[in-house]
Design an enzyme around this catalytic site. Structure first.
Site, PDB file in Angstrom:
ATOM      1  N   GLU A  35       9.237 -16.359   5.525  1.00 41.14           N
ATOM      2  CA  GLU A  35      10.442 -17.159   5.249  1.00 41.14           C
ATOM      3  C   GLU A  35      11.057 -17.695   6.540  1.00 41.14           C
ATOM      4  O   GLU A  35      11.572 -18.814   6.566  1.00 41.14           O
ATOM      5  CB  GLU A  35      11.450 -16.319   4.463  1.00 41.14           C
ATOM      6  CG  GLU A  35      10.941 -16.043   3.052  1.00 41.14           C
ATOM      7  CD  GLU A  35      11.823 -15.094   2.291  1.00 41.14           C
ATOM      8  OE1 GLU A  35      11.986 -13.945   2.753  1.00 41.14           O
ATOM      9  OE2 GLU A  35      12.372 -15.494   1.254  1.00 41.14           O
ATOM     10  N   GLU A  73       7.119  -9.590  -1.780  1.00 40.69           N
ATOM     11  CA  GLU A  73       8.327  -8.867  -2.210  1.00 40.69           C
ATOM     12  C   GLU A  73       8.190  -8.275  -3.609  1.00 40.69           C
ATOM     13  O   GLU A  73       8.698  -7.187  -3.890  1.00 40.69           O
ATOM     14  CB  GLU A  73       9.541  -9.803  -2.176  1.00 40.69           C
ATOM     15  CG  GLU A  73      10.090 -10.071  -0.780  1.00 40.69           C
ATOM     16  CD  GLU A  73       9.401 -11.213  -0.045  1.00 40.69           C
ATOM     17  OE1 GLU A  73       8.304 -11.626  -0.468  1.00 40.69           O
ATOM     18  OE2 GLU A  73       9.970 -11.689   0.958  1.00 40.69           O
ATOM     19  N   GLY A  91      10.109 -11.865   4.603  1.00 37.10           N
ATOM     20  CA  GLY A  91      11.063 -12.520   5.506  1.00 37.10           C
ATOM     21  C   GLY A  91      10.383 -13.115   6.735  1.00 37.10           C
ATOM     22  O   GLY A  91      10.930 -14.022   7.364  1.00 37.10           O
ATOM     23  N   ALA A 110      11.344  -8.278   5.972  1.00 35.32           N
ATOM     24  CA  ALA A 110      12.587  -7.520   6.121  1.00 35.32           C
ATOM     25  C   ALA A 110      12.231  -6.059   6.352  1.00 35.32           C
ATOM     26  O   ALA A 110      11.141  -5.607   5.993  1.00 35.32           O
ATOM     27  CB  ALA A 110      13.421  -7.665   4.862  1.00 35.32           C
TER      28      ALA A 110
HETATM   29  N1  3HC Z   1       9.731  -2.595   6.858  1.00 36.64           N
HETATM   30  C1  3HC Z   1       9.774  -1.382   7.444  1.00 36.64           C
HETATM   31  N2  3HC Z   1       8.680  -0.746   7.901  1.00 36.64           N
HETATM   32  C2  3HC Z   1       7.505  -1.377   7.767  1.00 36.64           C
HETATM   33  C3  3HC Z   1       7.390  -2.636   7.161  1.00 36.64           C
HETATM   34  C4  3HC Z   1       8.569  -3.264   6.700  1.00 36.64           C
HETATM   35  N3  3HC Z   1       8.552  -4.466   6.142  1.00 36.64           N
HETATM   36  N4  3HC Z   1       6.084  -3.001   7.166  1.00 36.64           N
HETATM   37  C5  3HC Z   1       5.426  -2.001   7.753  1.00 36.64           C
HETATM   38  N5  3HC Z   1       6.272  -1.020   8.127  1.00 36.64           N
HETATM   39  C6  3HC Z   1       5.947   0.219   8.840  1.00 36.64           C
HETATM   40  C7  3HC Z   1       5.124   1.167   7.988  1.00 36.64           C
HETATM   41  O1  3HC Z   1       5.968   1.985   7.211  1.00 36.64           O
HETATM   42  C8  3HC Z   1       4.379   1.948   9.045  1.00 36.64           C
HETATM   43  O2  3HC Z   1       5.272   2.890   9.560  1.00 36.64           O
HETATM   44  P1  3HC Z   1       4.737   4.338  10.009  1.00 36.64           P
HETATM   45  O3  3HC Z   1       3.779   4.079  11.127  1.00 36.64           O
HETATM   46  O4  3HC Z   1       5.986   5.044  10.414  1.00 36.64           O
HETATM   47  O5  3HC Z   1       4.078   4.912   8.799  1.00 36.64           O
HETATM   48  C9  3HC Z   1       4.121   0.908  10.132  1.00 36.64           C
HETATM   49  O6  3HC Z   1       5.095  -0.117   9.905  1.00 36.64           O
HETATM   50  C10 3HC Z   1       2.755   0.284  10.079  1.00 36.64           C
HETATM   51  O7  3HC Z   1       2.511  -0.152   8.747  1.00 36.64           O
HETATM   52  P2  3HC Z   1       1.099   0.080   8.032  1.00 36.64           P
HETATM   53  O8  3HC Z   1       0.644   1.481   8.254  1.00 36.64           O
HETATM   54  O9  3HC Z   1       1.247  -0.402   6.652  1.00 36.64           O
HETATM   55  O10 3HC Z   1       0.179  -0.880   8.926  1.00 36.64           O
HETATM   56  P3  3HC Z   1      -1.001  -1.837   8.463  1.00 36.64           P
HETATM   57  O11 3HC Z   1      -1.473  -2.481   9.693  1.00 36.64           O
HETATM   58  O12 3HC Z   1      -1.946  -1.094   7.590  1.00 36.64           O
HETATM   59  O13 3HC Z   1      -0.326  -2.959   7.527  1.00 36.64           O
HETATM   60  C11 3HC Z   1       1.296  -4.619   6.903  1.00 36.64           C
HETATM   61  C12 3HC Z   1       0.592  -3.862   8.057  1.00 36.64           C
HETATM   62  C13 3HC Z   1       0.275  -5.484   6.148  1.00 36.64           C
HETATM   63  C14 3HC Z   1       2.346  -5.482   7.523  1.00 36.64           C
HETATM   64  C15 3HC Z   1       1.896  -3.601   5.914  1.00 36.64           C
HETATM   65  O14 3HC Z   1       2.663  -2.668   6.642  1.00 36.64           O
HETATM   66  C16 3HC Z   1       2.780  -4.207   4.868  1.00 36.64           C
HETATM   67  O15 3HC Z   1       2.293  -4.687   3.874  1.00 36.64           O
HETATM   68  N6  3HC Z   1       4.095  -4.132   5.087  1.00 36.64           N
HETATM   69  C17 3HC Z   1       5.065  -4.579   4.116  1.00 36.64           C
HETATM   70  C18 3HC Z   1       5.182  -6.067   4.080  1.00 36.64           C
HETATM   71  C19 3HC Z   1       6.241  -6.494   3.093  1.00 36.64           C
HETATM   72  O16 3HC Z   1       6.316  -6.034   1.983  1.00 36.64           O
HETATM   73  N7  3HC Z   1       7.081  -7.417   3.541  1.00 36.64           N
HETATM   74  C20 3HC Z   1       8.145  -7.913   2.724  1.00 36.64           C
HETATM   75  C21 3HC Z   1       9.356  -7.089   2.950  1.00 36.64           C
HETATM   76  S1  3HC Z   1      10.671  -7.530   1.891  1.00 36.64           S
HETATM   77  C22 3HC Z   1      11.318  -8.939   2.538  1.00 36.64           C
HETATM   78  O17 3HC Z   1      10.819  -9.456   3.508  1.00 36.64           O
HETATM   79  C23 3HC Z   1      12.521  -9.459   1.851  1.00 36.64           C
HETATM   80  C24 3HC Z   1      12.895 -10.817   2.302  1.00 36.64           C
HETATM   81  O18 3HC Z   1      12.449 -11.746   1.362  1.00 36.64           O
HETATM   82  C25 3HC Z   1      14.375 -10.988   2.422  1.00 36.64           C
END
Ligand code: 3HC
Length: 699
Positions: free
Chosen positions: A106, A126, A103, A65
């Site tokens: 998922e 998450e 997500g 997400a």
């Molecule tokens: N939402 C919004 N922005 C995100 C994002 C996300 N889920 N994941 C990454 N980004 C953005 C980062 O903020 C960054 O932005 P910036 O360049 O402006 O700083 C850009 O994408 C690149 O991210 P990273 O610098 O972290 O890139 P890496 O290659 O080092 O890592 C990654 C990639 C492993 C995907 C890492 O970004 C990460 O762990 N992201 C979060 C993943 C996460 O927590 N997902 C679950 C979200 S909650 C969810 O899905 C709820 C659902 O169950 C309903």
């Protein structure tokens, strides 16, 4: 919605190809989930389509997400992609490269098949941002792979590599990934006509008795004060007893409890702050950074060895130099022992150890490192010693080599003075143990070239650290903001708070250990000698008679079996010691300090307000760039509880005005060490947020 569609649909060879294209990581931003649902419906309505694939454009499948949208009102989605995929009458295959997280996974779990390239990673992280999988992950994953492994993945949030995901049954096949789209289409063709594998139709997952209670017990210490890990457990538990639709309703209820809670707000803030800290806005965007391929570390002590390990752990060849052959041999042995312990604990494999160790090459002569792209000096923390090394480095290193000094306290500029290339010199302050701690302060000296600063920041990230900018000042950013905490910790003991009370307050707050127990672990003698040195330099220096007296009576901490606490042989459990209580009373009486009881709140506020005030002064002086950088440093350098966001984020939960008023009152009562920062006053008066404060040079 943007002009360029975030989801594309095309038909190739009877297969509907659904491509998510929302850079940089295909998060489920505005229109993405709806776009997937619409594409699935289109595929189902079109007789030319026999099956579909879902894939991500660019570097990754779907990272989850869009975290930026949490905590804000979102328009209700008319049709979620999870439902559309699950209900599709035609088979849908998720083809995963890069990451399928949250997500993202998922959505993949809502498809009927999943394939992945070997380098792909999947996970439900998450919990790390204070929520739980809210797209059916808590209900589908346990049904697919069993309650136990699903519970472990959801409670830890870890990334699972493709091979393991295959072994667990999360993905059905590993594909080479030379041409993801073509391979996905071929796989989709191979499942046409096969019965659909809908996870939602599977029965509730079986769970061995006691699984969930055991998990609750095992996380109790680490997850104290937090709700998300427990809600994750409750949601998976629901997947073992409820039909799918009821389980989904329970997941939603548990998710909603978390989304706007302070814990989730703090963790989201930390996620973005850890990305923001990498940016130094005053460096030109097109600055060409020198490439770093080879590195050397000077000094094979504990710190130097830990730094060398960080290089080796991240694939860099590194030379470890020490002029003293015995010291070098000891250093290499320590490195071998550290790796062996990691293998024993299971944190790395024997194969990984065998790959990493040979990357560290011990050498005795500085001449042997002359061709390295970067050198990090990590010798004894004394200016003349460091200057001597830098003069030698200046004489032998190739002209374009970057020269970094690992110091926690010495003026970078004075070290640079020892060379004829001060522009190539910067600070690289690692935290002990250097191979474990994530934080790296990159210190800009007054003459450091922008390319050198940029390259050092980038190098830190390449060796697995979170690099943060620090200006050249006493203690730099992290330790300078922390020093007032340490001072108050000791002064409060003089005034009547007991070490065990202060430790308990901070452990209850969320630190893994209290500050006095930490002091005992690190050894009390190092700071003792620092105090003596400072007193010699400055007769007005505020000494700390109680820890001085402890050290002078042989109580140097755990290593001597006694410090602030008493320790049994071979055991690190701190025991309260009446001898220390007597010593505290004696010193207070000698100094004429009246002892009084302290409330837990006063203890917490004295420690953290002191540091927040200093953090504001650091910002005012342009020595740190953003308040959020300081938070990242506290999270990754000092064990500040992540679910509280960091020092400044936490301070905002109290409010700048209240903090300012209290500090002003303590200033009246205790004198100059509580002089309120002008920045703090401004933020208080404007009703602003401390966590948004920035250095003047960024405004
Ligand atoms: N939402 C919004 N922005 C995100 C994002 C996300 N889920 N994941 C990454 N980004 C953005 C980062 O903020 C960054 O932005 P910036 O360049 O402006 O700083 C850009 O994408 C690149 O991210 P990273 O610098 O972290 O890139 P890496 O290659 O080092 O890592 C990654 C990639 C492993 C995907 C890492 O970004 C990460 O762990 N992201 C979060 C993943 C996460 O927590 N997902 C679950 C979200 S909650 C969810 O899905 C709820 C659902 O169950 C309903």
């Amino acid at each position: 919605m943007s002009e360029v569609p975030v989801v594309r649909f095309e038909i190739v060879d009877g297969i509907g190809v659904i491509t998510v294209d929302y850079p940089p990581v295909n998060a489920l931003g505005p229109g993405v989930s709806e776009g997937i649902a619409a594409a699935v419906d289109q595929g189902n309505a079109d007789p030319a389509v026999q099956a579909m694939v879902l894939l991500g454009a660019g570097r990754t499948f779907i990272a989850g997400a869009d975290i930026r949208r949490f905590g804000k009102p979102r328009p209700p989605s008319p049709r979620r992609s999870y439902d559309a995929l699950d209900e599709s009458a035609k088979p849908v295959v998720a083809a995963i490269h890069g990451y399928a997280l949250g997500g993202g996974l998922e959505n993949a779990l809502s498809c009927h098949w999943r394939i992945a390239v070997p380098s792909a990673k999947v996970g439900l992280p998450e919990v790390l941002i204070g929520i739980l999988p809210g797209g059916g992950g808590t209900q589908r994953l346990p049904r697919l792979i069993g309650a136990k492994p699903a519970l472990e993945m959801i409670v830890t949030g870890r990334h699972v590599p493709a091979e393991e995901a295959k072994a667990l049954g999360i993905v059905d096949a590993i594909i080479p990934g030379q041409d993801l789209r073509a391979e996905a289409i071929a796989f989709a063709r191979s499942v046409i006509g096969k019965p659909l594998r809908r996870i939602s139709a599977m029965p509730p997952a079986a769970a061995e008795p006691g699984l969930f209670d055991e998990m609750r017990m095992s996380i109790a210490r680490k997850a104290r004060n937090q709700k998300a890990p427990y809600n994750c457990i409750a949601a998976v538990e629901a997947a073992t007893r409820l039909p799918f639709a009821e389980g989904m309703a329970e997941e939603k209820r548990l998710f909603q409890e978390l989304e706007n809670a302070p814990e989730a707000q703090a963790l989201r803030y930390a996620f973005f702050a850890e990305r923001e800290i990498a940016r130094i806005p005053f460096l030109p965007k097109d600055l060409a950074l020198p490439e770093i391929k080879t590195a050397a570390v000077v000094g094979a002590g504990t710190m130097g060895g830990g730094i060398a390990m960080s290089f080796a752990d991240n694939g860099f060849p590194v030379k470890l130099v020490d002029a003293n052959p015995e010291g070098l041999a000891r250093g290499m042995q320590r490195i071998r022992d550290n790796y062996a312990v990691s293998v024993k604990r299971g944190s790395i494999t024997q194969t990984q150890m065998d790959e990493r160790l040979p990357r560290i090459q011990p050498v005795e002569r500085i001449e042997d490192i002359a061709e390295c792209d970067v050198v990090i000096e990590a010798v004894f923390e004394q200016l003349p010693v460091k200057q001597e090394i830098f003069a030698k480095l200046d004489a032998v290193m190739k002209p374009e080599a970057i020269l970094l000094t690992n110091t926690s306290a010495i003026d970078i500029d004075k070290i640079a003075d020892a060379t004829k290339r001060p522009q190539m010199v910067a600070g690289a302050h690692f935290f002990a143990p250097a191979n474990v701690m994530k934080l790296l302060e990159v210190v800009e000296g007054p003459r450091t070239a922008p390319e050198v600063l940029g390259a050092a920041m980038k190098l830190g990230r390449a060796i697995g650290k979170i690099s943060g900018y620090a200006g050249n000042c006493d203690g730099f950013v992290a330790n300078r903001s922390r020093i007032y905490f340490t001072l108050e910790q000791n002064i409060m003991v003089e005034e009547g708070a007991l070490p065990e009370q202060i430790d308990k307050v901070m452990v209850d707050f969320g630190y893994p250990m209290g500050p006095f127990a930490v002091n005992d672990m690190s050894g009390l003698d190092v700071s003792y000698f620092t105090r003596k040195r400072r007193l010699a330099e400055d007769p007005n220096y505020r000494t700390l008679p109680i820890p001085d007296r402890l050290v002078e009576s042989g109580r140097k901490g755990q290593k001597t079996g006694a410090g602030w606490y008493r320790y049994e042989k071979g055991d690190r459990t701190p025991h309260v010691d009446p001898v220390v209580h007597r010593l505290i009373k004696e010193v207070a009486a000698e100094q004429g300090i009246e002892q009084r009881p302290f409330s837990d709140e006063e203890i917490l506020h004295r420690l953290l307000f002191a540091s927040a005030n200093e953090a504001c002064k650091i910002l005012e002086e342009d020595k740190a760039l953003r308040a959020s950088d300081i938070d990242v440093m506290w999270l990754n350098g000092f064990g500040f509880p992540r679910y509280r966001g960091g020092l400044m984020f936490w301070a905002d939960t109290i409010g700048a005005q209240e903090i300012y008023n209290q500090i002003a009152a303590w200033h009246q009562r205790y004198g100059d060490r509580w002089r309120p920062s002008a920045l703090l006053r401004r933020v208080a008066e404007s009703g602003g947020k401390l966590r948004e404060a920035k250095a003047p040079r960024l405004q």
